[in-house]
Design a protein around this motif. Structure first.
Motif, short mmCIF file in Angstrom:
data_model
loop_
_atom_site.label_atom_id
_atom_site.label_comp_id
_atom_site.label_asym_id
_atom_site.label_seq_id
_atom_site.Cartn_x
_atom_site.Cartn_y
_atom_site.Cartn_z
N TYR A 199 0.85 -1.18 0.00
CA TYR A 199 0.00 0.00 0.00
C TYR A 199 0.89 1.23 0.00
CZ TYR A 199 -3.71 3.23 1.41
OH TYR A 199 -4.61 4.27 1.47
N PRO B 30 0.61 5.32 -1.49
CA PRO B 30 -0.38 6.23 -2.06
C PRO B 30 -0.11 6.68 -3.49
CG PRO B 30 0.11 6.83 0.19
CD PRO B 30 1.10 5.78 -0.19
N ASN B 31 1.01 6.25 -4.08
CA ASN B 31 1.28 6.59 -5.48
C ASN B 31 1.29 8.09 -5.74
OD1 ASN B 31 1.49 3.87 -6.14
ND2 ASN B 31 -0.66 3.71 -6.74
N TRP B 32 1.55 8.82 -4.64
CA TRP B 32 1.73 10.26 -4.71
C TRP B 32 0.44 10.97 -5.13
CZ3 TRP B 32 4.96 7.97 -2.31
CH2 TRP B 32 5.94 7.13 -2.83
N LYS B 33 -0.72 10.35 -4.87
CA LYS B 33 -2.00 11.00 -5.07
C LYS B 33 -2.53 11.43 -3.70
CE LYS B 33 -3.21 8.02 -8.99
NZ LYS B 33 -4.16 6.98 -9.46
N ASN C 224 -5.38 12.38 -2.62
CA ASN C 224 -6.69 11.86 -2.22
C ASN C 224 -6.77 10.34 -2.39
OD1 ASN C 224 -7.84 14.40 -1.57
ND2 ASN C 224 -8.07 14.82 -3.74
N TYR C 225 -5.72 9.65 -2.01
CA TYR C 225 -5.70 8.19 -2.12
C TYR C 225 -6.65 7.60 -1.07
CZ TYR C 225 -3.41 3.86 -3.61
OH TYR C 225 -3.14 2.64 -4.15
N ASP D 98 -1.27 13.25 3.47
CA ASP D 98 -0.08 13.84 2.87
C ASP D 98 0.70 14.66 3.89
OD1 ASP D 98 -0.84 17.04 2.09
OD2 ASP D 98 -2.51 15.67 2.45
#
Length: 242
Positions: free
Chosen positions: A74, A76-79, A81-82, A96
């Protein structure tokens, strides 16, 4: 529930949450796969997943290896609003670690901003745990926190000010002990059971003084510093110890 430190510091970071039933959630994968396996007594089949704060190798070294084993990672893939996720019996909510105006303070070696996330991790055995590392400031406030695993990297009074390039990397991506204490104080309640400080600088930190300073703002909590192979029992703050 137990929290066990497998590795901490600039050479690599990895911690394990181990439930009473044996289920394991790994926090960062910044050392070799073999070191992580050894750190969890080779119970790799009990690993339900891992959370990874950011892409720097001292936190993500073994991501590919664990993905190949089919273990959910897991990140957040740098998003910003994950979405939250359920990993085994753990609920993981990312947030964040940007400034109030939305800037990332942690950087790559070339100065490029490095997106990094903290995690609120919830489990019926331990309640609510915060895992935060490698950031200059923390803008968030939280309610009913039972445990905090917090990267407290340096003491400004111990820094060698003659090396501005190195100091910029330290200041722009890591939490100073005073800021760490301010964050814990702002989120403190009698429910808080543990404050475990991790990722201390080998040059600019002192274990005993960090514990003493943090104890002043979290007087009822167990305050400690993470070290390799050290572990702590975690329970919900509103439950009796026995």
């Amino acid at each position: 529930m137990f929290l066990r430190t497998i590795a901490t510091g600039s050479s690599g970071n990895c911690h394990a949450l181990i439930s009473n039933a044996g289920e394991i959630l790994l926090l960062d994968l910044g050392v070799s796969t073999n070191e992580i396996k050894k750190g969890i007594d080779f119970n790799i089949s009990d690993v339900c997943g891992a959370v990874v704060t950011h892409h720097h190798k001292d936190h993500s070294k073994s991501v590919t290896s664990f993905e190949r084993m089919g273990i959910p990672i897991y990140r957040p893939n740098w998003k910003i609003n994950y979405p939250p996720a359920n990993i085994g019996n753990f609920t993981v909510k990312p947030f964040d670690l940007t400034t109030i105006d939305g800037n990332w303070t942690h950087t790559d070696a070339n100065g490029t901003p490095c997106p990094i996330f903290g995690f609120l991790i919830i489990h019926k055995e331990m309640g609510r745990l915060l895992y935060i590392t490698d950031c200059e400031v923390i803008k968030w406030r939280f309610k009913d926190i039972d445990h905090i695993l917090l990267g407290a990297n340096y003491d400004k009074d111990m820094v060698d000010w003659s090396n501005p390039a190195k100091n910029n990397h330290v200041f722009r991506g890591h939490l100073e002990i005073g800021a760490a204490c301010d964050f814990v104080k702002a989120n403190y309640s009698d429910r808080l059971q543990n404050v475990i400080m991790c990722h201390l600088s080998s040059e600019n930190a002192d274990k005993d003084s960090f514990i003493a300073k943090m104890k002043k703002v979290a007087p009822a909590a167990n305050v400690d510093v993470a070290e390799r192979n050290k572990e702590w029992a975690l329970r919900k703050g509103d439950e009796p110890p026995f």
